[in-house]
Design a protein around this motif. Structure first.
Motif, PDB file in Angstrom:
ATOM      1  N   GLU A 256       0.896  -1.258   0.002  1.00 30.26           N
ATOM      2  CA  GLU A 256       0.168  -0.032  -0.096  1.00 30.26           C
ATOM      3  C   GLU A 256       0.998   1.369  -0.029  1.00 30.26           C
ATOM      4  N   VAL A 257       0.460   2.263  -0.880  1.00 29.67           N
ATOM      5  CA  VAL A 257       1.101   3.598  -0.853  1.00 29.67           C
ATOM      6  C   VAL A 257       0.280   4.638  -0.589  1.00 29.67           C
ATOM      7  N   TYR A 258       0.701   5.479   0.476  1.00 34.74           N
ATOM      8  CA  TYR A 258       0.247   6.401   0.984  1.00 34.74           C
ATOM      9  C   TYR A 258       0.664   7.891   0.753  1.00 34.74           C
ATOM     10  N   GLY A 259      -0.065   8.923   0.635  1.00 41.39           N
ATOM     11  CA  GLY A 259       0.526  10.281   0.551  1.00 41.39           C
ATOM     12  C   GLY A 259       0.846  10.675  -1.088  1.00 41.39           C
ATOM     13  N   PRO A 260       1.258  12.079  -1.238  1.00 37.35           N
ATOM     14  CA  PRO A 260       1.320  12.561  -2.560  1.00 37.35           C
ATOM     15  C   PRO A 260       2.371  12.023  -3.417  1.00 37.35           C
ATOM     16  N   GLU A 261       2.102  11.736  -4.860  1.00 39.77           N
ATOM     17  CA  GLU A 261       3.105  11.360  -5.581  1.00 39.77           C
ATOM     18  C   GLU A 261       4.114  12.263  -5.681  1.00 39.77           C
ATOM     19  N   GLY A 262       5.391  11.676  -5.775  1.00 42.59           N
ATOM     20  CA  GLY A 262       6.596  12.612  -5.846  1.00 42.59           C
ATOM     21  C   GLY A 262       7.125  13.064  -4.656  1.00 42.59           C
ATOM     22  N   ALA A 263       6.317  12.918  -3.273  1.00 45.24           N
ATOM     23  CA  ALA A 263       6.877  13.192  -1.984  1.00 45.24           C
ATOM     24  C   ALA A 263       8.033  12.403  -1.662  1.00 45.24           C
ATOM     25  N   PRO A 264       8.918  12.880  -0.698  1.00 48.62           N
ATOM     26  CA  PRO A 264       9.952  11.971  -0.249  1.00 48.62           C
ATOM     27  C   PRO A 264       9.367  10.753   0.206  1.00 48.62           C
ATOM     28  N   ALA A 265      10.206   9.613  -0.122  1.00 47.71           N
ATOM     29  CA  ALA A 265       9.515   8.314   0.355  1.00 47.71           C
ATOM     30  C   ALA A 265      10.254   7.662   1.653  1.00 47.71           C
ATOM     31  N   VAL A 266       9.148   6.973   2.358  1.00 47.71           N
ATOM     32  CA  VAL A 266       9.607   6.211   3.656  1.00 47.71           C
ATOM     33  C   VAL A 266       8.907   4.782   3.271  1.00 47.71           C
ATOM     34  N   VAL A 267       9.504   3.761   3.474  1.00 46.75           N
ATOM     35  CA  VAL A 267       9.303   2.369   3.523  1.00 46.75           C
ATOM     36  C   VAL A 267       9.270   1.829   4.691  1.00 46.75           C
ATOM     37  N   LEU A 268       8.230   0.981   5.184  1.00 46.57           N
ATOM     38  CA  LEU A 268       8.027   0.652   6.573  1.00 46.57           C
ATOM     39  C   LEU A 268       7.771  -0.806   6.583  1.00 46.57           C
ATOM     40  N   ALA A 269       8.692  -1.557   7.119  1.00 46.22           N
ATOM     41  CA  ALA A 269       8.631  -3.227   7.118  1.00 46.22           C
ATOM     42  C   ALA A 269       8.079  -3.615   8.520  1.00 46.22           C
ATOM     43  N   HIS A 270       6.905  -4.122   8.911  1.00 44.22           N
ATOM     44  CA  HIS A 270       6.584  -4.703  10.085  1.00 44.22           C
ATOM     45  C   HIS A 270       7.129  -5.826  10.518  1.00 44.22           C
ATOM     46  N   GLY A 271       6.793  -6.285  11.708  1.00 42.38           N
ATOM     47  CA  GLY A 271       7.660  -7.339  12.295  1.00 42.38           C
ATOM     48  C   GLY A 271       6.660  -8.774  12.457  1.00 42.38           C
ATOM     49  N   TRP A 272       7.035  -9.618  13.056  1.00 40.57           N
ATOM     50  CA  TRP A 272       6.620 -11.013  13.582  1.00 40.57           C
ATOM     51  C   TRP A 272       5.310 -10.814  13.966  1.00 40.57           C
ATOM     52  N   THR A 273       4.199 -11.365  13.181  1.00 40.67           N
ATOM     53  CA  THR A 273       2.658 -11.623  13.634  1.00 40.67           C
ATOM     54  C   THR A 273       1.993 -10.234  13.338  1.00 40.67           C
ATOM     55  N   CYS A 274       2.552  -9.184  12.803  1.00 40.88           N
ATOM     56  CA  CYS A 274       1.856  -8.118  12.625  1.00 40.88           C
ATOM     57  C   CYS A 274       1.648  -7.920  11.130  1.00 40.88           C
ATOM     58  N   SER A 275       1.091  -6.586  10.696  1.00 42.41           N
ATOM     59  CA  SER A 275       0.602  -6.420   9.386  1.00 42.41           C
ATOM     60  C   SER A 275       0.737  -4.982   9.073  1.00 42.41           C
ATOM     61  N   THR A 276       0.383  -4.384   7.807  1.00 41.86           N
ATOM     62  CA  THR A 276       0.478  -2.810   7.697  1.00 41.86           C
ATOM     63  C   THR A 276      -0.047  -2.080   8.469  1.00 41.86           C
ATOM     64  N   GLY A 277      -1.342  -2.537   9.287  1.00 44.85           N
ATOM     65  CA  GLY A 277      -1.868  -1.696  10.251  1.00 44.85           C
ATOM     66  C   GLY A 277      -1.038  -1.158  11.501  1.00 44.85           C
ATOM     67  N   PHE A 278       0.081  -2.196  11.758  1.00 43.67           N
ATOM     68  CA  PHE A 278       0.849  -1.755  12.891  1.00 43.67           C
ATOM     69  C   PHE A 278       1.662  -0.344  12.712  1.00 43.67           C
ATOM     70  N   TRP A 279       1.609   0.075  11.408  1.00 41.00           N
ATOM     71  CA  TRP A 279       2.300   1.277  11.099  1.00 41.00           C
ATOM     72  C   TRP A 279       1.310   2.424  11.005  1.00 41.00           C
ATOM     73  N   ALA A 280      -0.002   2.361  11.602  1.00 38.65           N
ATOM     74  CA  ALA A 280      -1.086   3.440  11.385  1.00 38.65           C
ATOM     75  C   ALA A 280      -0.899   4.631  11.753  1.00 38.65           C
ATOM     76  N   ALA A 281      -0.145   4.766  12.878  1.00 39.56           N
ATOM     77  CA  ALA A 281       0.213   6.142  13.358  1.00 39.56           C
ATOM     78  C   ALA A 281       1.179   6.896  12.488  1.00 39.56           C
ATOM     79  N   GLN A 282       2.098   6.168  12.128  1.00 36.16           N
ATOM     80  CA  GLN A 282       3.175   6.673  11.092  1.00 36.16           C
ATOM     81  C   GLN A 282       2.561   7.094   9.918  1.00 36.16           C
ATOM     82  N   VAL A 283       1.665   6.168   9.398  1.00 37.26           N
ATOM     83  CA  VAL A 283       1.002   6.653   8.039  1.00 37.26           C
ATOM     84  C   VAL A 283       0.204   7.690   8.190  1.00 37.26           C
ATOM     85  N   ARG A 284      -0.497   7.791   9.092  1.00 37.23           N
ATOM     86  CA  ARG A 284      -1.296   9.027   9.269  1.00 37.23           C
ATOM     87  C   ARG A 284      -0.581  10.516   9.497  1.00 37.23           C
TER      88      ARG A 284
END
Length: 299
Positions: free
Chosen positions: A21-49
């Motif tokens: 999943e990709v959030y935010g404006p096209e062309g903006a500086p990018a951050v790639v987040l990898a979650h841990g064991w037993t987690c999922s993309t939702g683990f990064w909800a606060a950072q994504v917001r």
């Protein structure tokens, strides 16, 4: 999370499709987040917001987690090599060929970055790295989940607990209390404990057990020494799963460590327990290590 993510499918080296999943404006500086064991993309909800207002945030489900299917039966599907392959596939799918990004990993996500340290894709795309609540080796031996003196008995008991085949079952007050003890700081708010419990309990039992065996035998010390980009380390002082001894060892071994933050009273789930601190570190790494001209061109 922020509304309207752009969904992608990355295909790993063994043909496994990965949900991205990709959030935010096209062309903006990018951050790639990898979650841990037993987690999922939702683990990064606060950072994504927070970050998606002015960054492009890429999150993905590790194999067997969230909306990424479990690999076919066999040891090769569950390995640090597979984690590195998957990260390379995500970077290729979500970033332009020469684009630099800040890469961050929590727990097994941090191990993913260490496993991929020597890969061409990481070298091509990583402007800087953030390692959250992770370690390179001796995870079972150093764990403090079992309140005993270090030694063979504690290690054997810890291995049995982390690799237990029993189903986690529904989220209940008892299961939340157990999860909080094992993975979060004593002062963690009830809503954050519940959030982590929902995510962890959603991980399929077979996937949880298979990855526990990989983590129990982990040795990524060579990968730490190959991670030759500016790298910050964040750890909670109350982390029982990957206690601060791991973070200090990483900070000492990394070729370009740019800071070790030990967060008082925080447990293993740093991005959920201390979202402001983790997000601030990510913002700092972007502003420091992604070139100003690249960010201006993106806007």
């Amino acid at each position: 999370m922020s509304p309207s993510p752009r969904a992608l499918t990355a295909v790993s080296a063994d043909g496994s499709p990965l949900h991205v999943e990709v959030y935010g404006p096209e062309g903006a500086p990018a951050v790639v987040l990898a979650h841990g064991w037993t987690c999922s993309t939702g683990f990064w909800a606060a950072q994504v917001r927070d970050l998606s207002a002015d960054h492009r945030v890429v999150v993905y489900d590790q194999r067997g987690h969230g909306r990424t299917a479990a690999p076919a039966a066999g040891a090769s599907g569950y390995s640090t090599r597979a984690l590195a392959d998957d990260l390379e596939a995500v970077l290729a799918a979500a970033l332009a060929p020469d684009e630099k990004a800040v890469l961050a990993g929590h727990s097994m996500g941090g191990m993913t970055l260490m496993a991929a340290a020597g890969r061409p894709a990481l070298r091509a795309h990583a402007a800087a790295v953030l390692l959250c609540s992770t370690g390179a080796s001796r995870l079972v031996a150093e764990s403090l989940v079992v309140p005993m003196r270090p030694g063979r008995v504690r290690t054997r008991l810890t291995r049995g607990i982390l690799g237990a085949r029993a189903p986690l079952g529904p989220v209940t007050p008892v299961s939340k209390a157990i999860l909080k003890y094992a993975t979060m700081g004593p002062g963690s708010a009830a809503d954050r404990v519940a959030e982590c419990a929902r995510i962890v309990h959603a991980c399929p039992r077979a996937v949880r057990v298979a990855w526990s065996h990989v983590l129990a035998g982990l040795d990524l010390e060579a990968g730490v020494r190959e991670l030759a980009v500016p790298t910050a380390v964040v750890a909670g002082t109350a982390d029982r799963l990957t206690p601060p001894v791991h973070a200090r060892a990483l900070a000492s071994a990394l070729p370009q460590c740019v800071g070790l933050d030990e967060l008082p009273g925080i447990g293993h789930m740093t991005p959920v327990e201390a979202p402001e601190a983790v997000t601030a570190r990510l913002r700092d790494l972007v502003s420091t290590y992604i070139r100003t001209d690249q960010r201006e061109e993106a806007v």
